[in-house]
Write an enzyme that holds these catalytic residues in place. Sequence first.
Site, PDB file in Angstrom:
ATOM      1  N   ARG A 125      -9.673  28.097 -16.175  1.00  0.00           N
ATOM      2  CA  ARG A 125      -9.061  27.423 -17.321  1.00  0.00           C
ATOM      3  C   ARG A 125      -7.765  26.722 -16.920  1.00  0.00           C
ATOM      4  O   ARG A 125      -7.376  25.731 -17.518  1.00  0.00           O
ATOM      5  CB  ARG A 125      -8.875  28.431 -18.463  1.00  0.00           C
ATOM      6  CG  ARG A 125      -7.941  29.549 -18.169  1.00  0.00           C
ATOM      7  CD  ARG A 125      -8.167  30.764 -19.075  1.00  0.00           C
ATOM      8  NE  ARG A 125      -9.402  31.472 -18.741  1.00  0.00           N
ATOM      9  CZ  ARG A 125      -9.817  32.573 -19.354  1.00  0.00           C
ATOM     10  NH1 ARG A 125      -9.110  33.082 -20.350  1.00  0.00           N
ATOM     11  NH2 ARG A 125     -10.937  33.164 -18.996  1.00  0.00           N
ATOM     12  N   LYS A 167     -10.755  40.237  -6.736  1.00  0.00           N
ATOM     13  CA  LYS A 167     -12.053  40.755  -7.184  1.00  0.00           C
ATOM     14  C   LYS A 167     -12.499  41.885  -6.261  1.00  0.00           C
ATOM     15  O   LYS A 167     -12.099  41.955  -5.100  1.00  0.00           O
ATOM     16  CB  LYS A 167     -13.102  39.644  -7.149  1.00  0.00           C
ATOM     17  CG  LYS A 167     -12.937  38.607  -8.228  1.00  0.00           C
ATOM     18  CD  LYS A 167     -14.092  37.629  -8.228  1.00  0.00           C
ATOM     19  CE  LYS A 167     -13.892  36.525  -9.244  1.00  0.00           C
ATOM     20  NZ  LYS A 167     -13.956  36.993 -10.646  1.00  0.00           N
TER      21      LYS A 167
HETATM   22  N1  BES Z   1     -15.305  32.724 -11.646  1.00  0.00           N
HETATM   23  C1  BES Z   1     -15.070  33.797 -12.536  1.00  0.00           C
HETATM   24  C2  BES Z   1     -16.187  34.001 -13.552  1.00  0.00           C
HETATM   25  C3  BES Z   1     -17.571  34.281 -13.048  1.00  0.00           C
HETATM   26  C4  BES Z   1     -18.133  35.544 -13.137  1.00  0.00           C
HETATM   27  C5  BES Z   1     -18.383  33.247 -12.587  1.00  0.00           C
HETATM   28  C6  BES Z   1     -19.422  35.775 -12.714  1.00  0.00           C
HETATM   29  C7  BES Z   1     -19.668  33.481 -12.180  1.00  0.00           C
HETATM   30  C8  BES Z   1     -20.200  34.743 -12.246  1.00  0.00           C
HETATM   31  C9  BES Z   1     -13.777  33.572 -13.303  1.00  0.00           C
HETATM   32  O1  BES Z   1     -12.791  32.828 -12.673  1.00  0.00           O
HETATM   33  C10 BES Z   1     -13.174  34.907 -13.631  1.00  0.00           C
HETATM   34  O2  BES Z   1     -12.893  35.626 -12.706  1.00  0.00           O
HETATM   35  N2  BES Z   1     -13.002  35.189 -14.897  1.00  0.00           N
HETATM   36  C11 BES Z   1     -12.414  36.424 -15.341  1.00  0.00           C
HETATM   37  C12 BES Z   1     -11.470  36.120 -16.488  1.00  0.00           C
HETATM   38  C13 BES Z   1     -10.602  37.268 -16.912  1.00  0.00           C
HETATM   39  C14 BES Z   1      -9.637  37.670 -15.815  1.00  0.00           C
HETATM   40  C15 BES Z   1      -9.840  36.881 -18.155  1.00  0.00           C
HETATM   41  C16 BES Z   1     -13.557  37.321 -15.802  1.00  0.00           C
HETATM   42  O3  BES Z   1     -14.487  36.844 -16.439  1.00  0.00           O
HETATM   43  O4  BES Z   1     -13.509  38.510 -15.495  1.00  0.00           O
HETATM   44 ZN    ZN Z   2     -11.552  34.017 -11.392  1.00  0.00          ZN
END
Ligand code: BES
Ligand code: ZN
Length: 488
Positions: free
Chosen positions: A339, A265
């Site tokens: 997931r 990230k």
């Molecule tokens: N933990 C994050 C999602 C998240 C975003 C939680 C903001 C709380 C606040 C999750 O694991 C994630 O990074 N999801 C990705 C999925 C994508 C790579 C398919 C996302 O939402 O960008």
């Molecule tokens: Zn994530």
Amino acid sequence: MEIRLVSRDFRKHDAEVLACFLTEGLSTDKYEASLIKGKDFKGKQDEILLLYDVKDVKAKRLLFVGLGKQNEITLEKLRRACFLAVDKVKSLNLTSLSLKVPEIKKFSLEEISRALADGAILGDYTFDKYITMQEQKKPKLKNITLLYETKLKDSVKSAVNEEKAVCENSNFVRDLVNENSLDKIPAKFAELIKKVARKNRVKCKILDEKDMKRLGMNLILGVNRGSKYPPRLVILEYYGNPKSKDKTAIIGKGITFDAGGLNIKTTGYIETMKQDMAGAATVVGTLITAAKLKLKKNLIGAMALTENMPGEGAQKPGDVVKSYSGITVEVANTDAEGRLILGDTIGYVVKNYKPNVIIDLATLTGAVVVALGDASAGVIGNDNQLMKKISEAGEKTYERVWQLPIYDEHREDVKSEIADVKNMGFSTRIGYAGPIAGAAFIEKFVGDAKWAHLDIAGTAFMERQRYYLKKGATGFGVRLLAEFLKAS
Ligand code: BES
Ligand code: ZN
Ligand code: ZN
């Protein structure tokens, strides 16, 4: 915080601060209206007025709080008004508050009392564990007195007691989520869960890395590979209705820090990722609440705990992993890790506990934040009646959920060319039907149980304050599920 209930003429009640809730137009009580006369207070929502040494009133200070228009009053407005009173008292460095419980035709006294307890207990919450400078700390409220003009009913007393237990668990969840990630690495977090479970006579089983290797929980192990700290899988069991075969599984995402893994990230997205275990914390809070309220339900709580880090040995985008249930998974993006761990957790619970209902909670996608912000969670599932019941509990508690669909087209999107399923939807454009792609993946593991998935990425953690929800963790889900379980 202690909550006392008293039946007494409010004028004769001695208190540091006595708060009265008034509506716009002030038509309700002539006496109160006469006190306001000539003052700058109309009873509008969010308006407050503090008076000292009011004639014929024994309390030292009288605090008027506006509720807005009479016919537009909601329980949420009452929660917020109560928070404003609490906040005012705290800004005066006082620690006790009395509330004249308003009578509002469209709500029962039980409902009104519950809303006041919500506003007081949730509104008193601050996370100041890491603050050492005393002048930065606000005092906590020691007690709240609810003043009734009519005779006290047992049903009101028990409603307040119940609500207090529920809200204290919401605040417990907020503490867990606000905590430094290093203070809640899987081993520590699991031990803490065991301790509170024991205290509340909830059965707790912990699987460690060795167990997971033996059982083939490669989705959890895969996510854990880039972290220094080994994972845990925690299972809670509460049987409040042993005669019944019904079992509801409540499953939570427990990523104690989500750096994204090798799909790391960036600034603007990583800072709040200690919140990524909010689903797991909510599962703990909900099971403890159920035990405290002695709900007649059989509940299985389950949560996998691990960090998602890009350290040495981290799993790589493009890896194929075999899950506990045998389904093979293409890890298209290591940041879609929630997931993955849910897949193994749900697979394990389905095989070993055979629940007829599964509710999972996860801070799963940034896309649900884009769609709904912090005003409501998303719900996706395979049973409309189940989702409707959860939505109704959401309207009551103001922990709202909004249903999104899942169609065969979405199911097509998570098909992989090299494995049974992949952990992303169509397109490398992150976010494309994001929350639904997540659900389409999770659905593969739920078997024939009725299932609802709550994406709480927008509601678990506030980036700004909204009344009793301070910046930071909200405890979202505890009040919602407590209400759902009571009603279903
Ligand atoms: N933990 C994050 C999602 C998240 C975003 C939680 C903001 C709380 C606040 C999750 O694991 C994630 O990074 N999801 C990705 C999925 C994508 C790579 C398919 C996302 O939402 O960008
Ligand atoms: Zn994530
Ligand atoms: Zn995550």
